[in-house]
Design an enzyme around this catalytic site. Structure first.
Site, short mmCIF file in Angstrom:
data_model
loop_
_atom_site.label_atom_id
_atom_site.label_comp_id
_atom_site.label_asym_id
_atom_site.label_seq_id
_atom_site.Cartn_x
_atom_site.Cartn_y
_atom_site.Cartn_z
CE LYS A 32 -1.55 1.07 3.91
NZ LYS A 32 -2.22 1.19 5.35
CB THR A 33 3.92 2.40 2.17
OG1 THR A 33 3.20 1.85 3.28
CG2 THR A 33 4.34 3.54 2.52
CG ASP A 219 -1.97 5.13 4.66
OD1 ASP A 219 -3.08 4.05 4.36
OD2 ASP A 219 -1.05 5.02 5.22
CD GLU A 220 -3.27 2.58 8.81
OE1 GLU A 220 -4.10 1.90 8.50
OE2 GLU A 220 -2.05 2.35 8.57
CD GLN A 260 -4.35 -3.86 8.25
OE1 GLN A 260 -3.50 -3.47 8.98
NE2 GLN A 260 -4.54 -4.46 7.04
NE ARG A 631 0.51 -5.15 11.34
CZ ARG A 631 0.11 -4.70 10.08
NH1 ARG A 631 0.93 -3.69 9.93
NH2 ARG A 631 -0.98 -5.14 9.58
#
Length: 796
Positions: A32-33, A219-220, A260, A631
DNA sequence: GGCATTTTCTTTTTT
DNA sequence: AGAAAATGCC
């Protein structure tokens, strides 16, 4: 460079989307980043958008800085810079410019949680509400919820008719707002709420910012709250919170993953991401489901878990990565055996070549970190607890910053009270009360009362002290324009603060520690002076904000104060230091590590007892574990204990129901967990199953089935045999393992605690990252990090 | 007004 | 168990 060359179709679709709304639903580890940074570069290079017209909102300052750095590598730096920051930093930056529109001074200070709690307490005292009966934090939560919904105290009062607690809270709310306004202070919620208000009511501000930020990335997005949602809408030019307005042209790109979403408890609305397509009807939706981070088994375990959530959009996560090792699930007797096993597992991993910074230990609540810290310390493993005792929340730091805040904003009575007798200078409670009384009577701030004490009943000595205090502030004020570091140093010097610390904390270790912190603050200020713009929201003065751009916006110590207030937990995580990371599951969001260990997977801890009673709460807890598990790149271990000591009592723990939801084929139960679960169904029933036959793979793994502590943690790279041995270090290494060998040469014969004798084949890297490749007689070829490998020179 | 002693509370998660 | 706050004494 071709910005689309090495991307998958889905990634390329997201990157090359230019105009109109875009939703990127990105599973964990889906690149994603990379997509976001590439897309910024694409906007600049291909669509000819000026970087300064791009706004990228991330969850932490650290993520913002990282993104800034990555974007800079992709585009020509002369083209300008995109504005990368968190929602809160963004608001702070532009409120410094525009907040006068709603009657606050531009020299406002940001109140952190303890500041605002102090205000709430003050309000409670004033309203004669017993702090024993209700906790200030409870009122704080109620107030925050109202603020996020833009409910003012009057409405709150009406809303809460009949509810005793709520109506009291509404009263406190009203008083609290009054206090903030008097003191020219903004709490975290105010940053968002006030910015939204200004955007809504002040056309010229809205137009300025809309014109400036033509492309917005968030983002998020699954963790945004209502105020943040409105902020996004106003900035994109949609211009209203009326969802029925046309919004097809908004150049907004949001990325996130509903699975998430873990901040519902602080007002985040998962509905924002779920409703994105309704909010922005012509939105393109791209799903990134391929995972590039984790092994197949880790992903399978996490996916199996999250599929138990009912309120969910289905996703098909997959990976081309290797199968990897099964996710380990381990039961221990108590938190100490659990902690020791974790530490020794970490030590084994390090001994076998994993960098400490590639190992992380997560837990649901901060309190679980203690025994783990202890165990790591005993293993001599360097570690860092991310976000536990925040640097800027420490008493000595807050004292010094208190002076700065008084200088920045003379109306900050809370800070005045804090520093007026710190260090002690003979101005006690009674005198402060007199000052307060006078301030209230005259309707002015405490500092203004200091200017005219003539008709106050104050003892002579106290009066003299107040005079000296005032003189000191005067002197400090003269230095406001200079470097922040000089000002901080001068505060410490003028107050003789180090001597005060020595007096307060007679124990040498402690006061030296705290003096060190204070000096570190000076260093941080120096650092800020050198590159303030990098640290804050990066809005340098005079960049088109018009001729009236105030000099306080950035670079001044007001900017330094903002910076210290808006740091996030993750921001404390510096790269490049070789330490094992300890943090809560919430803090772990957005990070990744080779090896992850998660402690305390027990009913009442995860899911937490305060959340498990509602479906939505329980599902959020499940997502929290999902976030933690995903993670991990290569190794994942979940642990729980049979007994745990809380407060003062040792209580029996029950395994988390989530453990039974993990797919059997992806996990391996070790130690007592294998026995408990060996009947399969017994695991699902919790402790019901009678202790039974040890699982076969457990026996295969270890020569002796002993107790929990020696459970066989093998390294990712090795086979089962490695694991068996790791439980029992060879009693006779050739040399003392004091610090290991620091200069082996190829060809040299060495001895390793776990792998026995071998010959150095090659050496690579330098400094902390220096690695050696060793051909062991009995264990094959291993690549080890020299610093931690505990290699000894062999006798022959 | 300052300091030592006792009592109370803590444990969700955080920008 | 350990910190923070409240109390009490000089």
């Amino acid at each position: 460079m071709n910005l689309l060359a090495d991307l998958t179709d889905a990634q390329a679709e997201a990157v090359s989307h230019v105009d109109g709304p875009l939703l990127v639903v990105a599973g964990p580890g889906s690149g994603k980043t990379r997509v976001i940074t590439r897309r910024v570069a694409y906007l600049v290079d291909v669509a000819a958008v000026a970087p300064r017209n791009i706004l990228a909102i991330t969850f932490t300052n650290k993520a913002a800085a990282e993104m800034r750095g990555r974007i800079e590598q992709l585009i020509d730096p002369d083209a300008g810079r995109a504005f990368c920051s968190t929602f809160h930093s963004f608001c702070a930056t532009f409120l410094r410019r525009f907040i006068d529109r709603i009657g606050f001074g531009r020299d406002f200070v940001i109140f952190d949680r303890s500041d605002s709690l102090a205000c709430i307490k003050e309000a409670m005292d004033e309203l004669r509400i017993d702090a024993q009966q209700w906790r200030p934090a409870a009122f704080g939560a109620a107030i925050a919820a109202w603020k996020d919904r833009f409910v003012d105290p009057d409405e709150a009062e009406r809303e809460s008719a009949g509810d005793y607690f709520a109506s009291r809270a509404a009263k406190v709310y009203a008083y609290y707002l009054e206090l903030l306004r008097q003191r020219n202070g903004l709490d975290f919620d105010d940053l968002l709420v006030h910015m939204v208000r200004i955007l809504k009511d002040h056309d010229e501000v809205r137009e300025t910012l809309q014109y400036r930020f033509q492309y917005i990335l968030i983002d998020e997005y699954q963790d945004t709250n209502h105020a943040q949602y409105l902020l996004a809408r106003y900035l994109t030019g949609v211009g209203s919170d009326d969802r029925s307005l046309p919004s097809g042209l908004a150049n907004i790109c949001v990325t996130g993953d509903p699975d998430q979403s873990i901040y519902g408890w602080r007002g985040a609305d998962i509905g924002n991401i779920l409703r994105f397509e309704e909010d922005f009807p012509s939105a393109r939706v791209v799903k990134l489901e391929q995972n590039y981070r984790s092994t197949k088994l880790i992903l399978a375990a996490a996916d199996g878990l999250i599929r138990h959530n009912r309120d969910r959009k289905e996703k098909d996560l997959f990976t081309d990565n290797v199968q990897g090792r099964a996710v380990e699930v381990c039961l221990f007797e108590d938190e100490y055996t659990e902690a020791r096993a974790m530490a020794s597992r970490a030590a084994d991993l390090v001994a076998m070549g994993t960098l400490p910074s590639e190992i992380a230990i997560f837990y649901r609540v901060n309190a679980l970190s203690r025994p783990i810290e202890q165990a790591l310390w005993e293993q001599r493993l360097p570690y860092v607890v991310v976000g536990a005792l925040e640097f800027y929340a420490r008493r000595e730091i807050k004292d010094i910053l208190g002076y700065l805040r008084v200088l920045a904003n003379p109306r900050d009575d809370g800070s005045v009270v804090r520093v007026i007798n710190t260090p002690t200078r003979g101005i006690g409670k009674v005198t402060v009360e007199r000052l307060r009384g006078a301030a209230r009577e005259r309707g002015v701030s405490l500092l203004e009362v200091l200017d005219d004490l003539s008709d106050l009943k104050i003892p002579k000595t106290a009066r003299a002290s107040l005079g000296r205090f005032r003189g000191m502030l005067e002197e400090l004020r003269a230095r406001k324009g200079g470097p922040v570091a000089d000002l901080v140093a001068r505060v410490i010097q003028a107050t003789d603060y180090e001597a005060y610390l020595e007096k307060c904390y007679p124990e040498q270790e402690e006061h030296e520690d705290r003096i060190g912190n204070v000096r570190q603050l000076v260093a941080a200020a120096r650092h800020y002076d050198d590159q303030g713009a990098e640290l804050g929201g990066d809005e340098s003065p005079g960049d088109g904000s018009g001729p009236d751009a105030p000099s306080v916006v950035r670079g001044g110590f007001a900017g330094f104060l903002d910076y210290t207030s808006l740091l996030s937990e993750q921001d404390a995580l510096e790269d490049g230091t070789e330490k094992v990371s300890l943090m809560t599951l919430h803090t772990a969001k957005g990070l990744e590590f080779d090896h992850v260990l998660i402690a305390g997977i027990e009913d009442g801890t995860l899911p937490h007892s305060r959340s498990k009673d509602t479906d939505s709460g329980l599902e959020e807890e499940r997502r929290l574990l999902f976030v933690g598990m995903t993670r991990a790149r290569k190794g994942l271990c979940l642990t729980y204990a049979r007994w745990r000591t809380r407060y003062r009592e040792t209580e029996r723990r029950i395994p988390s129901p989530f453990l039974a939801e993990l797919p059997d084929e992806a996990i391996k139960r070790l130690g007592a967990a294998a026995r408990v679960a060996s009947a399969g169904a017994a695991a699902r029933a919790g402790w019901g199953g009678r202790r039974a036959i040890p699982a076969r793979d457990e026996l295969d793994q270890r020569s002796e089935v002993d107790d929990d502590e020696s459970f066989a943690f093998g390294a990712n790279s090795g086979g089962a045999a490695d694991a068996a041995e790791s439980a029992k270090p060879d009693p006779e290494p050739a040399d003392d393992d004091g610090g290991g060998l620091d200069v082996p040469k190829p060809g040299e014969r060495v001895y390793h605690q776990l792998f026995g004798a071998g010959i150095v084949k090659e050496i690579s890297g330098r400094g902390a990252a220096q690695r050696v490749v060793v051909v062991f007689d009995t264990h094959g070829v291993k690549k080890l990090v020299l610093q931690y490998a505990k290699l000894a020179r062999s006798r022959r």
